[in-house]
Design a protein around this motif. Structure first.
Motif, short mmCIF file in Angstrom:
data_model
loop_
_atom_site.label_atom_id
_atom_site.label_comp_id
_atom_site.label_asym_id
_atom_site.label_seq_id
_atom_site.Cartn_x
_atom_site.Cartn_y
_atom_site.Cartn_z
N THR A 20 -4.83 -5.16 -26.01
CA THR A 20 -5.19 -6.32 -25.21
C THR A 20 -5.39 -7.61 -26.01
O THR A 20 -5.58 -8.67 -25.43
CB THR A 20 -6.47 -6.05 -24.40
OG1 THR A 20 -7.53 -5.72 -25.29
CG2 THR A 20 -6.26 -4.93 -23.40
N GLY A 21 -5.32 -7.59 -27.31
CA GLY A 21 -5.51 -8.82 -28.06
C GLY A 21 -5.46 -8.61 -29.56
O GLY A 21 -5.31 -7.49 -30.02
N PRO A 22 -5.59 -9.67 -30.29
CA PRO A 22 -5.63 -11.07 -29.89
C PRO A 22 -4.23 -11.64 -29.65
O PRO A 22 -3.22 -10.96 -29.89
CB PRO A 22 -6.27 -11.75 -31.09
CG PRO A 22 -5.80 -10.94 -32.26
CD PRO A 22 -5.75 -9.51 -31.73
N ILE A 23 -4.17 -12.90 -29.20
CA ILE A 23 -2.88 -13.56 -28.94
C ILE A 23 -2.27 -14.03 -30.26
O ILE A 23 -1.13 -13.71 -30.58
CB ILE A 23 -3.05 -14.75 -27.97
CG1 ILE A 23 -3.54 -14.25 -26.61
CG2 ILE A 23 -1.74 -15.53 -27.83
CD1 ILE A 23 -3.93 -15.36 -25.64
N GLY A 106 7.01 -3.74 -23.47
CA GLY A 106 6.37 -2.89 -24.47
C GLY A 106 4.93 -3.32 -24.75
O GLY A 106 4.14 -2.55 -25.28
N ASP A 107 4.60 -4.54 -24.38
CA ASP A 107 3.24 -5.06 -24.58
C ASP A 107 2.61 -5.41 -23.23
O ASP A 107 1.87 -6.38 -23.10
CB ASP A 107 3.29 -6.29 -25.51
CG ASP A 107 2.02 -6.45 -26.34
OD1 ASP A 107 1.15 -5.56 -26.30
OD2 ASP A 107 1.91 -7.48 -27.03
N GLU A 112 -1.15 -7.98 -19.11
CA GLU A 112 -2.07 -7.79 -17.98
C GLU A 112 -3.45 -8.35 -18.31
O GLU A 112 -4.12 -8.92 -17.45
CB GLU A 112 -2.19 -6.31 -17.62
CG GLU A 112 -0.94 -5.74 -16.97
CD GLU A 112 -0.98 -4.22 -16.83
OE1 GLU A 112 -2.03 -3.59 -17.14
OE2 GLU A 112 0.04 -3.66 -16.41
N ALA A 113 -3.88 -8.21 -19.55
CA ALA A 113 -5.19 -8.71 -19.98
C ALA A 113 -5.19 -10.21 -20.24
O ALA A 113 -6.24 -10.83 -20.32
CB ALA A 113 -5.65 -7.96 -21.24
#
Length: 147
Positions: A20-23, A106-107, A112-113
């Motif tokens: 879910t992270g980070p960006i 794939g991510d 979604e997060a």
């Protein structure tokens, strides 16, 4: 993950990144198997290949402003003759929709997060010594490739 057409996607997320992270500093390396039936996506803070290889797709999220990001992908066309570079460029253009889909889907838990990334542009940077193939193209938006 199955992308259809008998293509199997294998995803590996390397710590300290999570699903879910980070960006920022989230880097992608997409590798094709020899027969192109399997794809291997590595999500890490560094690219999976050094030096950069032909026919592999690399990418990362680039911050633009505020909550706006661009998913910047790039491929090495190379520095060979014009004819070889043209053939490689055309082959990569044909694979591009499947490759973009593989990276985005794939991510999927990450996206979604981070719903703010769904409207992000995807740009493709082709790296070549020939001006005809050395360019950046804004390809699509992330949400257009969600399966």
């Amino acid at each position: 993950m199955n992308l259809g057409c008998d293509t199997l996607l294998n995803v590996n997320i390397v710590k300290p990144l999570t699903s879910t992270g980070p960006i920022l500093f989230r880097r992608y390396t997409l590798v094709h198997s020899e027969n192109d039936n399997d794809l291997y996506l590595t999500i890490a803070t560094q690219y999976g290949s050094d030096p950069i290889k032909y026919d592999e797709v690399y990418g990362q999220w680039a911050w633009v402003d505020g909550d706006v990001h661009v998913l910047t992908l790039f491929v090495l066309i190379g520095y060979e003759s014009y004819e070889v570079s043209k053939a490689r460029y055309e082959l990569l253009l044909n694979k591009l929709p499947n490759d973009v889909s593989a990276i985005i889907n794939g991510d999927c838990k990450f996206l979604e997060a981070n719903q703010n990334l769904m409207d992000s542009h995807v740009s493709m940077r082709f790296i070549s010594s020939h001006d005809d193939f050395n360019k950046t193209v804004y390809y699509c938006r992330v949400k257009e490739f969600i399966v």
